[in-house]
Design a protein around this motif. Structure first.
Motif, mmCIF file in Angstrom:
data_model
loop_
_atom_site.group_PDB
_atom_site.id
_atom_site.type_symbol
_atom_site.label_atom_id
_atom_site.label_comp_id
_atom_site.label_asym_id
_atom_site.label_seq_id
_atom_site.Cartn_x
_atom_site.Cartn_y
_atom_site.Cartn_z
ATOM 1 N N UNK A 85 0.830 -1.208 0.000
ATOM 2 C CA UNK A 85 0.000 0.000 0.000
ATOM 3 C C UNK A 85 0.863 1.256 0.000
ATOM 4 N N UNK A 86 2.010 1.213 0.662
ATOM 5 C CA UNK A 86 2.908 2.359 0.662
ATOM 6 C C UNK A 86 3.504 2.602 -0.723
ATOM 7 N N UNK A 87 3.939 1.541 -1.374
ATOM 8 C CA UNK A 87 4.477 1.707 -2.725
ATOM 9 C C UNK A 87 3.393 2.200 -3.683
ATOM 10 N N UNK A 88 2.181 1.700 -3.538
ATOM 11 C CA UNK A 88 1.085 2.136 -4.405
ATOM 12 C C UNK A 88 0.789 3.616 -4.211
ATOM 13 N N UNK A 89 1.087 4.140 -3.016
ATOM 14 C CA UNK A 89 0.867 5.557 -2.727
ATOM 15 C C UNK A 89 2.062 6.415 -3.111
ATOM 16 N N UNK A 90 3.106 5.783 -3.651
ATOM 17 C CA UNK A 90 4.275 6.536 -4.084
ATOM 18 C C UNK A 90 5.311 6.745 -3.004
ATOM 19 N N UNK A 91 5.155 6.086 -1.859
ATOM 20 C CA UNK A 91 6.125 6.221 -0.776
ATOM 21 C C UNK A 91 7.071 5.016 -0.786
ATOM 22 N N UNK A 232 5.996 3.824 -8.964
ATOM 23 C CA UNK A 232 6.265 3.119 -7.693
ATOM 24 C C UNK A 232 7.593 2.381 -7.696
ATOM 25 N N UNK A 233 8.138 2.130 -8.894
ATOM 26 C CA UNK A 233 9.402 1.395 -8.969
ATOM 27 C C UNK A 233 10.615 2.278 -8.694
ATOM 28 N N UNK A 234 10.391 3.545 -8.384
ATOM 29 C CA UNK A 234 11.499 4.484 -8.214
ATOM 30 C C UNK A 234 11.369 5.217 -6.883
ATOM 31 N N UNK A 235 12.535 5.622 -6.335
ATOM 32 C CA UNK A 235 12.537 6.331 -5.067
ATOM 33 C C UNK A 235 13.437 7.552 -5.159
ATOM 34 N N UNK A 236 13.218 8.531 -4.306
ATOM 35 C CA UNK A 236 13.992 9.764 -4.342
ATOM 36 C C UNK A 236 15.483 9.489 -4.158
ATOM 37 N N UNK A 237 16.285 10.145 -4.976
ATOM 38 C CA UNK A 237 17.725 9.967 -4.909
ATOM 39 C C UNK A 237 18.249 8.818 -5.736
ATOM 40 N N UNK A 238 17.347 8.024 -6.304
ATOM 41 C CA UNK A 238 17.750 6.858 -7.090
ATOM 42 C C UNK A 238 18.514 7.289 -8.341
ATOM 43 N N UNK A 239 19.576 6.547 -8.645
ATOM 44 C CA UNK A 239 20.378 6.836 -9.838
ATOM 45 C C UNK A 239 20.181 5.785 -10.920
ATOM 46 N N UNK A 240 20.230 4.521 -10.559
ATOM 47 C CA UNK A 240 20.160 3.452 -11.551
ATOM 48 C C UNK A 240 18.738 3.149 -11.984
ATOM 49 N N UNK A 241 18.622 2.412 -13.082
ATOM 50 C CA UNK A 241 17.338 1.910 -13.535
ATOM 51 C C UNK A 241 16.484 2.887 -14.301
ATOM 52 N N UNK A 242 17.028 4.057 -14.643
ATOM 53 C CA UNK A 242 16.238 5.055 -15.360
ATOM 54 C C UNK A 242 16.290 4.863 -16.877
ATOM 55 N N UNK A 243 17.348 4.215 -17.343
ATOM 56 C CA UNK A 243 17.505 3.906 -18.774
ATOM 57 C C UNK A 243 17.384 5.157 -19.645
ATOM 58 N N UNK A 244 17.993 6.233 -19.163
ATOM 59 C CA UNK A 244 17.989 7.456 -19.960
ATOM 60 C C UNK A 244 19.172 7.534 -20.915
#
Length: 369
Positions: A85-91, A232-244
């Motif tokens: 439920x927390x991930x679904x809420x964006x936390x 929901x698969x991303x969190x603040x400060x995250x660097x990897x996994x963005x595939x930019x």
């Protein structure tokens, strides 16, 4: 009945193995108890059975009884549903904190007392100290392994009934003690990450419970840079996994997540490890849990951590009438994340903690309504 004074939560790892060993060497009547906290989900990646075998082997080597309890239903209700439920809420929740409160120091403690034990012990790196006869949670001697952050939801009664045999020794010594005693877990790799995810990719795991939904990745000004598969698969400060990769017209510096909007499925990124968009000075929490049962004062200065492995940071705390707190840090804090825990300390003594509700980091134009 167990006939044992102390029951150790044996996880199949080296830390709990040495905790049992040390108590036995002190002449304590010891038994082990293996907790199954996650039901096999058919992925083939659950480590529970291997850990169970290692726990049995350790108790066999030590010549102590071992008990088994299945707490998977309790874990599902008390920990995992909240996690989703927390991930679904964006936390970004911290399941280890809830697991300690809801399972290890609740259901495990109850099971141990029902077996006739007077106390439990775990392989956590933390200490219980006495102040005027009252139990307090303190940091471990090995600061690099201290786990008091994850234990901040415990109360005085739970601490009174708990032993942390590893609280005053170094991790390197733990490995050496295990080798000398011939424990089968002496060289076993420490478990990392979230227990129920195991070795699998986090996004793959979470996508079985939360649907993928493509959305835009924007820079702080609102320029679209790419797409993502769900905020929901991303969190603040995250660097990897963005595939930019390289973005035309932009520096080749790494991109970091600095904001997200669950309702609109927008992810905001910026370049720079210390981007202004993820720096905050003020943290507001949900209801605070005080280990002593009450706050030391209405307003006070202390040390705090907003995540595990963070160096303690100085702040001033205001306790609100509704039980929440507002912490104002003396230095800007990077990537403070709602859903994680703010944990307060008076030097080495843990005062308590609460879930982070809000931060005062500036809102990027891309997210302005």
């Amino acid at each position: 009945m167990s006939g044992s004074d102390v029951i150790v939560g044996v996880s199949g790892g080296v830390d709990s193995s040495v905790a049992a060993l040390l108590l036995q060497r002190q002449g304590v009547s010891v038994a082990g108890l293996f907790m199954q906290n996650w039901a096999d989900d058919g992925s083939g990646l659950c480590r529970a059975e291997d850990d169970r075998k290692d726990a049995v082997a350790v108790c066999g080597r030590l010549g102590i009884p071992i008990h088994f309890r299945d707490f998977s239903n309790e874990y599902m209700e008390g920990v995992f549903k909240h996690f989703l439920s927390e991930y679904a809420a964006g936390r970004t929740p911290n399941p280890d904190v809830l697991c300690n409160r809801e399972v290890k120091f609740k259901h495990f403690l109850d099971a141990a007392l029902a077996l006739g034990a007077s106390r439990i012990a775990t392989g956590h790196y933390a200490r219980v100290v006495r102040n005027n006869g009252r139990a307090r949670l303190a940091r471990a001697t090995d600061a690099s392994k201290d786990q008091s952050y994850f234990l901040h939801q415990l109360g005085e009664a739970q601490l009174d009934a708990t032993l942390f045999p590893l609280g005053e020794i170094e991790k390197t010594e733990v490995r050496e003690l295990a080798r000398e005693a011939g424990l089968p877990t002496a060289a076993k790799k420490d478990s990392t990450g979230i227990c129920f995810i195991g070795e699998r990719d986090f996004r793959d795991f979470l996508s079985t419970y939360l649907p993928m939904q493509d959305g835009e990745i924007k820079d702080p000004s609102g320029v679209t840079l790419g797409t993502h598969h769900g905020v929901y698969f991303h969190t603040l400060g995250q660097r990897g996994g963005l595939q930019l990769g390289g973005v035309r017209g932009r520096d080749q510096a790494p991109w970091y997540v600095v904001g997200k909007d669950v309702a609109r499925n927008i992810l905001v990124v910026d370049q720079g490890h210390d981007s202004k968009w993820m720096m905050s000075n003020v943290v507001d929490t949900e209801t605070m849990h005080w280990i002593a049962g009450a706050a030391p004062a209405t307003t006070f200065e202390c040390l705090a951590q907003t995540r595990y492995r963070q160096a303690p940071q100085a702040c001033r705390v205001q306790v609100n009438d509704d039980g929440t707190v507002c912490a104002r840090f003396f230095e800007p804090q990077r990537a403070v994340t709602p859903g994680q825990s703010l944990v307060l300390y008076d030097n080495d003594i843990c005062l308590g903690g609460a879930v982070i509700a809000r931060i005062d980091a500036p809102v990027p134009d891309a997210l302005a309504v």
